[in-house]
Design an enzyme around this catalytic site. Structure first.
Site, PDB file in Angstrom:
ATOM      1  N   TYR A 166       4.600   3.745 -19.636  1.00 37.20           N
ATOM      2  CA  TYR A 166       5.659   4.044 -18.676  1.00 37.20           C
ATOM      3  C   TYR A 166       7.027   3.986 -19.348  1.00 37.20           C
ATOM      4  O   TYR A 166       7.450   2.943 -19.847  1.00 37.20           O
ATOM      5  CB  TYR A 166       5.642   3.053 -17.504  1.00 37.20           C
ATOM      6  CG  TYR A 166       4.394   3.081 -16.653  1.00 37.20           C
ATOM      7  CD1 TYR A 166       3.522   4.162 -16.677  1.00 37.20           C
ATOM      8  CD2 TYR A 166       4.082   2.020 -15.813  1.00 37.20           C
ATOM      9  CE1 TYR A 166       2.374   4.186 -15.895  1.00 37.20           C
ATOM     10  CE2 TYR A 166       2.939   2.025 -15.020  1.00 37.20           C
ATOM     11  CZ  TYR A 166       2.089   3.110 -15.080  1.00 37.20           C
ATOM     12  OH  TYR A 166       0.963   3.129 -14.296  1.00 37.20           O
ATOM     13  N   SER A 204      -0.995   4.886  -6.218  1.00 40.37           N
ATOM     14  CA  SER A 204      -0.527   5.978  -5.350  1.00 40.37           C
ATOM     15  C   SER A 204      -1.134   5.881  -3.953  1.00 40.37           C
ATOM     16  O   SER A 204      -1.623   6.883  -3.406  1.00 40.37           O
ATOM     17  CB  SER A 204      -0.847   7.344  -5.977  1.00 40.37           C
ATOM     18  OG  SER A 204      -0.160   7.515  -7.187  1.00 40.37           O
ATOM     19  N   PRO A 205      -1.111   4.693  -3.328  1.00 39.95           N
ATOM     20  CA  PRO A 205      -1.706   4.549  -2.001  1.00 39.95           C
ATOM     21  C   PRO A 205      -0.940   5.298  -0.916  1.00 39.95           C
ATOM     22  O   PRO A 205      -1.457   5.485   0.185  1.00 39.95           O
ATOM     23  CB  PRO A 205      -1.659   3.037  -1.757  1.00 39.95           C
ATOM     24  CG  PRO A 205      -0.463   2.578  -2.533  1.00 39.95           C
ATOM     25  CD  PRO A 205      -0.468   3.433  -3.775  1.00 39.95           C
ATOM     26  N   ARG A 228       1.729   9.470  -3.589  1.00 44.30           N
ATOM     27  CA  ARG A 228       2.920   9.770  -4.391  1.00 44.30           C
ATOM     28  C   ARG A 228       4.124  10.084  -3.495  1.00 44.30           C
ATOM     29  O   ARG A 228       4.932  10.970  -3.783  1.00 44.30           O
ATOM     30  CB  ARG A 228       2.644  10.912  -5.378  1.00 44.30           C
ATOM     31  CG  ARG A 228       1.464  10.619  -6.302  1.00 44.30           C
ATOM     32  CD  ARG A 228       1.287  11.649  -7.383  1.00 44.30           C
ATOM     33  NE  ARG A 228       0.060  11.421  -8.126  1.00 44.30           N
ATOM     34  CZ  ARG A 228      -0.108  10.546  -9.122  1.00 44.30           C
ATOM     35  NH1 ARG A 228       0.923   9.814  -9.494  1.00 44.30           N
ATOM     36  NH2 ARG A 228      -1.262  10.418  -9.736  1.00 44.30           N
ATOM     37  N   GLY A 229       4.196   9.332  -2.381  1.00 42.89           N
ATOM     38  CA  GLY A 229       5.306   9.458  -1.453  1.00 42.89           C
ATOM     39  C   GLY A 229       5.074  10.429  -0.320  1.00 42.89           C
ATOM     40  O   GLY A 229       5.769  10.385   0.700  1.00 42.89           O
ATOM     41  N   PHE A 230       4.076  11.307  -0.450  1.00 47.11           N
ATOM     42  CA  PHE A 230       3.869  12.346   0.556  1.00 47.11           C
ATOM     43  C   PHE A 230       3.484  11.775   1.911  1.00 47.11           C
ATOM     44  O   PHE A 230       3.922  12.274   2.958  1.00 47.11           O
ATOM     45  CB  PHE A 230       2.786  13.319   0.071  1.00 47.11           C
ATOM     46  CG  PHE A 230       2.615  14.521   0.963  1.00 47.11           C
ATOM     47  CD1 PHE A 230       3.528  15.559   0.923  1.00 47.11           C
ATOM     48  CD2 PHE A 230       1.547  14.606   1.836  1.00 47.11           C
ATOM     49  CE1 PHE A 230       3.377  16.670   1.747  1.00 47.11           C
ATOM     50  CE2 PHE A 230       1.389  15.708   2.665  1.00 47.11           C
ATOM     51  CZ  PHE A 230       2.307  16.746   2.619  1.00 47.11           C
TER      52      PHE A 230
END
Length: 333
Positions: free
Chosen positions: A57, A204-205, A208-210
């Site tokens: 990262y 990514s629960p 990814r923000g969607f």
């Protein structure tokens, strides 16, 4: 704040919600280190003390940022980091490496960047298909024996790979993408983890923000690195179709007096319970207020009918979760 802890595998107990620190690198938008550090401190203040980073990262910069938190609060943090991805996953020049020599090299580099002498949970970030998983996990086990690592984890492994790893050393957790709209791990990996007593850490629960409802079109992705726009589910046609999932989540959020993010995280808790696996999601954010919101999901209650409606919505998602499925466990099963 005192929050009840969850026990994953190998007697590793962590906060019920973790913090995915990848969000504190410029993947989903520009970041400010001062704000990021404040968000990390607020996270620990709230009891969200399971902090997840990786050597890849920000090319190591994320671990260096985390080191500033650890310098003041190491004994309050359950620290997870990873090795195994080489190159830059954001621009597509990614690879993987899992030979024993690299495992030993990677931990030393991470410990130096993190400014600590031990990592609580050390993940193999991706499988190196040219190296037997027994070699990689055997080298990781040596780090436990040397006192440099306390627990071992694996990311995006298949059920068979997990079984092979557990035969070498206890595995505390598998980390893979898992959410309302990413459920391929439920076929084999999650049931195997439950059978073997291995915990599960969904990354990514929130899709990814969607799934938070904040992304309505590709125009809302203009500030990020381009990573999400390259994912099949965020392509124009798929994104428009997938807004149907968000509408269901938002409707249920209104019914229970919660936010869409809290409903998405609560669904994961109900689903993990149904499958018999100890699970702790690690949503990421740049904002301290979002940490508090995410933690609030642990008290959100859903009815069986609401869970079923979310199940159905997720089953109708358009597009794969990643362009190159060989990069995920689903692509190798």
């Amino acid at each position: 704040m005192i929050v009840q802890r969850v026990q994953l595998g190998d007697e590793l107990a962590v906060s019920p919600i973790g913090f995915g620190a990848m969000a504190l690198t410029p993947v989903y938008g520009e970041v400010d280190d001062t704000e990021s550090l404040a968000t990390l401190h607020r996270s620990v203040d709230l009891g969200v003390s399971f902090i997840d980073t990786a050597n890849v990262y920000g090319g190591g910069q994320n671990e260096k940022l985390i080191s500033r938190l650890l310098a003041e609060r190491r004994d309050e943090v359950t620290l997870a980091t990873k090795f195994g991805i080489t190159g830059n996953p954001i621009d597509g020049t990614r690879g993987s490496r899992g030979d024993a020599a690299y495992v030993r090299q990677a931990i030393e580099e991470s410990l130096e960047r993190l400014g600590t002498d031990v990592v609580d949970l050390y993940y193999m970030h991706r499988r190196d298909l040219t190296v037997p998983i027994e070699e990689t996990v055997g080298a990781m086990a040596e780090l436990v024996a040397a006192g440099k690592v306390r627990h071992l984890g694996l990311s995006e492994v298949t059920a068979d790979e997990l079984r092979a790893a557990v035969a070498v050393h206890p595995i505390a957790a598998v980390q893979s993408e898992w959410s309302i709209w990413s459920r391929d791990v439920e076929r084999n990996v999650v049931p195997t983890a439950a059978e073997l007593g291995v915990g599960f850490v969904p990354y990514s629960p929130l899709g990814r923000g969607f799934l938070t409802g904040t992304i309505r079109s590709t125009a809302d992705l203009a500030g990020d690195s381009g990573f999400r726009r390259a994912l099949p589910r965020f392509a124009d046609d798929a994104l428009e179709s997938n807004l149907a999932v968000v509408r269901v989540i938002s409707s249920i959020a209104d019914e229970v007096g919660a936010t869409p993010a809290q409903v998405a995280l609560a669904w994961l808790r109900y689903r993990a319970d149904a499958l018999g696996v100890a699970s702790v999601p690690i949503p990421g954010t740049r904002r301290a207020a979002r940490v508090e919101e995410n933690l609030g999901s642990v008290s959100v209650e859903l009815s069986a009918q609401q869970v079923a409606a979310l199940d159905d919505a997720g089953a109708a998602v358009s597009g794969n979760r990643f362009g190159d499925l060989s990069w995920t466990s689903a692509g190798r099963e």
